[in-house]
Design a protein around this motif. Structure first.
Motif, PDB file in Angstrom:
ATOM      1  N   GLY A  70      34.074  35.836  48.384  1.00 19.61           N
ATOM      2  CA  GLY A  70      35.522  35.608  48.340  1.00 19.61           C
ATOM      3  C   GLY A  70      36.222  35.835  49.657  1.00 19.61           C
ATOM      4  O   GLY A  70      37.302  35.293  49.888  1.00 19.61           O
ATOM      5  N   ALA A  71      35.634  36.612  50.540  1.00 20.20           N
ATOM      6  CA  ALA A  71      36.268  36.903  51.826  1.00 20.20           C
ATOM      7  C   ALA A  71      36.310  35.644  52.693  1.00 20.20           C
ATOM      8  O   ALA A  71      35.303  34.965  52.866  1.00 20.20           O
ATOM      9  N   GLY A  72      37.477  35.325  53.210  1.00 19.88           N
ATOM     10  CA  GLY A  72      37.621  34.204  54.119  1.00 19.88           C
ATOM     11  C   GLY A  72      37.785  32.853  53.458  1.00 19.88           C
ATOM     12  O   GLY A  72      37.945  31.851  54.162  1.00 19.88           O
ATOM     13  N   LEU A  73      37.741  32.792  52.128  1.00 23.70           N
ATOM     14  CA  LEU A  73      37.947  31.518  51.451  1.00 23.70           C
ATOM     15  C   LEU A  73      39.406  31.090  51.586  1.00 23.70           C
ATOM     16  O   LEU A  73      40.305  31.936  51.596  1.00 23.70           O
ATOM     17  N   PRO A  74      39.672  29.787  51.693  1.00 18.16           N
ATOM     18  CA  PRO A  74      41.059  29.324  51.850  1.00 18.16           C
ATOM     19  C   PRO A  74      41.953  29.799  50.706  1.00 18.16           C
ATOM     20  O   PRO A  74      41.627  29.605  49.532  1.00 18.16           O
ATOM     21  N   LEU A  75      43.065  30.418  51.059  1.00 18.67           N
ATOM     22  CA  LEU A  75      44.003  30.941  50.072  1.00 18.67           C
ATOM     23  C   LEU A  75      44.994  29.857  49.670  1.00 18.67           C
ATOM     24  O   LEU A  75      45.637  29.245  50.523  1.00 18.67           O
ATOM     25  N   ILE A  76      45.105  29.625  48.367  1.00 18.93           N
ATOM     26  CA  ILE A  76      46.087  28.660  47.872  1.00 18.93           C
ATOM     27  C   ILE A  76      47.385  29.360  47.509  1.00 18.93           C
ATOM     28  O   ILE A  76      48.474  28.926  47.862  1.00 18.93           O
ATOM     29  N   VAL A  77      47.277  30.485  46.783  1.00 15.95           N
ATOM     30  CA  VAL A  77      48.488  31.202  46.397  1.00 15.95           C
ATOM     31  C   VAL A  77      48.156  32.667  46.163  1.00 15.95           C
ATOM     32  O   VAL A  77      47.071  33.007  45.687  1.00 15.95           O
ATOM     33  N   ALA A  78      49.083  33.545  46.549  1.00 19.00           N
ATOM     34  CA  ALA A  78      48.964  34.984  46.294  1.00 19.00           C
ATOM     35  C   ALA A  78      50.320  35.494  45.816  1.00 19.00           C
ATOM     36  O   ALA A  78      51.360  35.053  46.321  1.00 19.00           O
ATOM     37  N   PHE A  79      50.297  36.400  44.867  1.00 24.71           N
ATOM     38  CA  PHE A  79      51.532  36.925  44.296  1.00 24.71           C
ATOM     39  C   PHE A  79      51.657  38.410  44.627  1.00 24.71           C
ATOM     40  O   PHE A  79      50.732  39.189  44.368  1.00 24.71           O
ATOM     41  N   GLU A  80      52.799  38.770  45.223  1.00 28.39           N
ATOM     42  CA  GLU A  80      53.037  40.184  45.546  1.00 28.39           C
ATOM     43  C   GLU A  80      53.046  41.014  44.274  1.00 28.39           C
ATOM     44  O   GLU A  80      52.484  42.102  44.219  1.00 28.39           O
ATOM     45  N   THR A  81      53.692  40.483  43.235  1.00 23.53           N
ATOM     46  CA  THR A  81      53.611  41.041  41.886  1.00 23.53           C
ATOM     47  C   THR A  81      52.822  40.036  41.060  1.00 23.53           C
ATOM     48  O   THR A  81      53.141  38.846  41.073  1.00 23.53           O
ATOM     49  N   PRO A  82      51.759  40.479  40.352  1.00 24.62           N
ATOM     50  CA  PRO A  82      50.927  39.527  39.621  1.00 24.62           C
ATOM     51  C   PRO A  82      51.736  38.563  38.751  1.00 24.62           C
ATOM     52  O   PRO A  82      52.719  38.955  38.123  1.00 24.62           O
ATOM     53  N   LYS A  83      51.322  37.312  38.769  1.00 25.50           N
ATOM     54  CA  LYS A  83      51.960  36.259  37.987  1.00 25.50           C
ATOM     55  C   LYS A  83      51.468  36.353  36.542  1.00 25.50           C
ATOM     56  O   LYS A  83      50.289  36.170  36.257  1.00 25.50           O
ATOM     57  N   VAL A  84      52.388  36.640  35.627  1.00 18.78           N
ATOM     58  CA  VAL A  84      52.040  36.797  34.215  1.00 18.78           C
ATOM     59  C   VAL A  84      52.344  35.484  33.490  1.00 18.78           C
ATOM     60  O   VAL A  84      53.476  34.999  33.522  1.00 18.78           O
ATOM     61  N   VAL A  85      51.322  34.913  32.858  1.00 21.15           N
ATOM     62  CA  VAL A  85      51.469  33.619  32.197  1.00 21.15           C
ATOM     63  C   VAL A  85      50.892  33.683  30.787  1.00 21.15           C
ATOM     64  O   VAL A  85      49.754  34.116  30.605  1.00 21.15           O
ATOM     65  N   ASN A  86      51.679  33.267  29.803  1.00 24.27           N
ATOM     66  CA  ASN A  86      51.148  32.996  28.468  1.00 24.27           C
ATOM     67  C   ASN A  86      50.786  31.520  28.451  1.00 24.27           C
ATOM     68  O   ASN A  86      51.651  30.656  28.363  1.00 24.27           O
ATOM     69  N   VAL A  87      49.488  31.230  28.568  1.00 23.59           N
ATOM     70  CA  VAL A  87      49.075  29.838  28.749  1.00 23.59           C
ATOM     71  C   VAL A  87      49.426  28.972  27.537  1.00 23.59           C
ATOM     72  O   VAL A  87      49.551  27.745  27.661  1.00 23.59           O
ATOM     73  N   LEU A  88      49.638  29.587  26.377  1.00 22.91           N
ATOM     74  CA  LEU A  88      49.980  28.803  25.196  1.00 22.91           C
ATOM     75  C   LEU A  88      51.392  28.217  25.282  1.00 22.91           C
ATOM     76  O   LEU A  88      51.747  27.340  24.490  1.00 22.91           O
ATOM     77  N   ASP A  89      52.185  28.693  26.219  1.00 22.78           N
ATOM     78  CA  ASP A  89      53.514  28.100  26.440  1.00 22.78           C
ATOM     79  C   ASP A  89      53.426  26.781  27.202  1.00 22.78           C
ATOM     80  O   ASP A  89      54.442  26.096  27.373  1.00 22.78           O
ATOM     81  N   LEU A  90      52.218  26.425  27.671  1.00 26.87           N
ATOM     82  CA  LEU A  90      52.077  25.298  28.592  1.00 26.87           C
ATOM     83  C   LEU A  90      51.317  24.123  27.991  1.00 26.87           C
ATOM     84  O   LEU A  90      50.775  23.292  28.734  1.00 26.87           O
TER      85      LEU A  90
END
Length: 304
Positions: A70-90
């Motif tokens: 995982g070290a050095g892999l291209p970063l797409i997105v990082a969240f300072e506070t973890p992104k909480v998602v209920n996937v059933l809403d989507l």
């Protein structure tokens, strides 16, 4: 007048140099880049009322780097506070997670780094069963998800100078499973599809199916067996280029392609097999529904 012209020439030259500098910094000193637009979506499931995940960051894994820690892999997105998602809403909707420049080329994996369930009484990754009268959150175990990250297998291609929409498509029936011995609920990365689309779809329909091949059991008796590695592409009726592509689930050969309303021909490519086209059979996709394409039967190259 000469002074004015000289001043404009100087300013123009300075602007040209600045633009060259900006281009050089954008492509990493000569490396061609494209932009990945990453979203998250979900398939319908009636066994759960909530499937909640807490995402810390997501990285892209170039072809050939699948075993990286995982070290050095291209970063797409990082969240300072973890992104909480209920996937059933989507269900039949996508939520944009982020966009980033990454080196152009082929990618075979995404790494999903998740927040750890530090307190079993207050989990940040959890499910709620639809038939649970008390609606209690049940911790969802994410092996290695908070360390090197969950390995989400799926091919997508980033073209230089272009924006590539890619979706993480959750399938709760495959992503959330209960262990036979411990009875703990676990999160399986094989239950998440990586789908590359022509554009980010706020709402969509889908075409689903399974890629299979005839397999000889014994004495000439055959059965249908799933193909574990294949790419499925949807091409609009009358078109030549795919508008969406997805790898099959390696466990059972199933796929789900996110698509706008329309009529599509399905193509399949897989090493060791003839290229497949569903034509003359076509599939109509209607927003908010799954269209079942059934089984797509491949022919082995060695059998021709």
């Amino acid at each position: 007048m000469k002074k004015v012209l000289s001043m404009f020439m100087y300013m123009g030259m300075g602007l040209f140099i600045l633009l060259l500098g900006a281009c050089a910094s954008d492509d990493g000193g000569g490396e061609e880049t494209g932009s990945v637009q990453l979203s998250i979506t979900d398939a319908a499931d009636h066994d759960f009322s909530e499937v909640v995940v807490s995402i810390k960051e997501i990285r892209a894994v170039p072809a050939g780097s699948e075993d990286s820690d995982g070290a050095g892999l291209p970063l797409i997105v990082a969240f300072e506070t973890p992104k909480v998602v209920n996937v059933l809403d989507l269900v039949f909707h996508q939520e944009l997670l982020g966009e980033a420049l990454v080196p152009a080329g082929d990618y075979n994996q995404l790494r999903l780094i998740m927040e750890e369930n530090a307190d079993p009484l207050a989990p940040v990754n959890y499910i709620i069963l639809a038939d649970d009268p008390e609606q209690l959150p049940i911790p969802l175990d994410t092996p290695s998800g908070h360390e090197s990250g969950l390995k989400i297998v799926g091919h997508f291609e980033v073209a230089a100078g272009e924006v590539i929409p890619v979706a993480l498509d959750f399938d709760p029936s495959r992503a959330v499973v209960q262990s036979g011995e411990s009875q703990k609920w676990q999160f399986k990365p094989t239950g998440i599809r990586v789908v590359q689309t022509e554009e980010l779809l706020l709402s969509y329909g889908a075409v689903v199916g399974q890629v299979v091949v005839y397999e000889i059991i014994q004495d000439g008796v055959t059965t249908l067996a799933p193909v574990s590695v294949a790419l499925v592409h949807a091409i609009p009726q009358g078109g030549v280029a795919p508008v969406a592509s997805s790898a099959v689930n390696p466990e059972d050969g199933t796929f789900r392609l996110l698509l706008p309303d329309g009529i599509y021909d399905l193509h399949v490519t897989a090493a060791g097999f003839e290229d497949y086209s569903s034509a003359p059979a076509l599939y109509e996709v209607i927003g908010g529904t799954d269209t079942d394409a059934g089984t797509l039967l491949l022919n082995s190259v060695s059998a021709l």
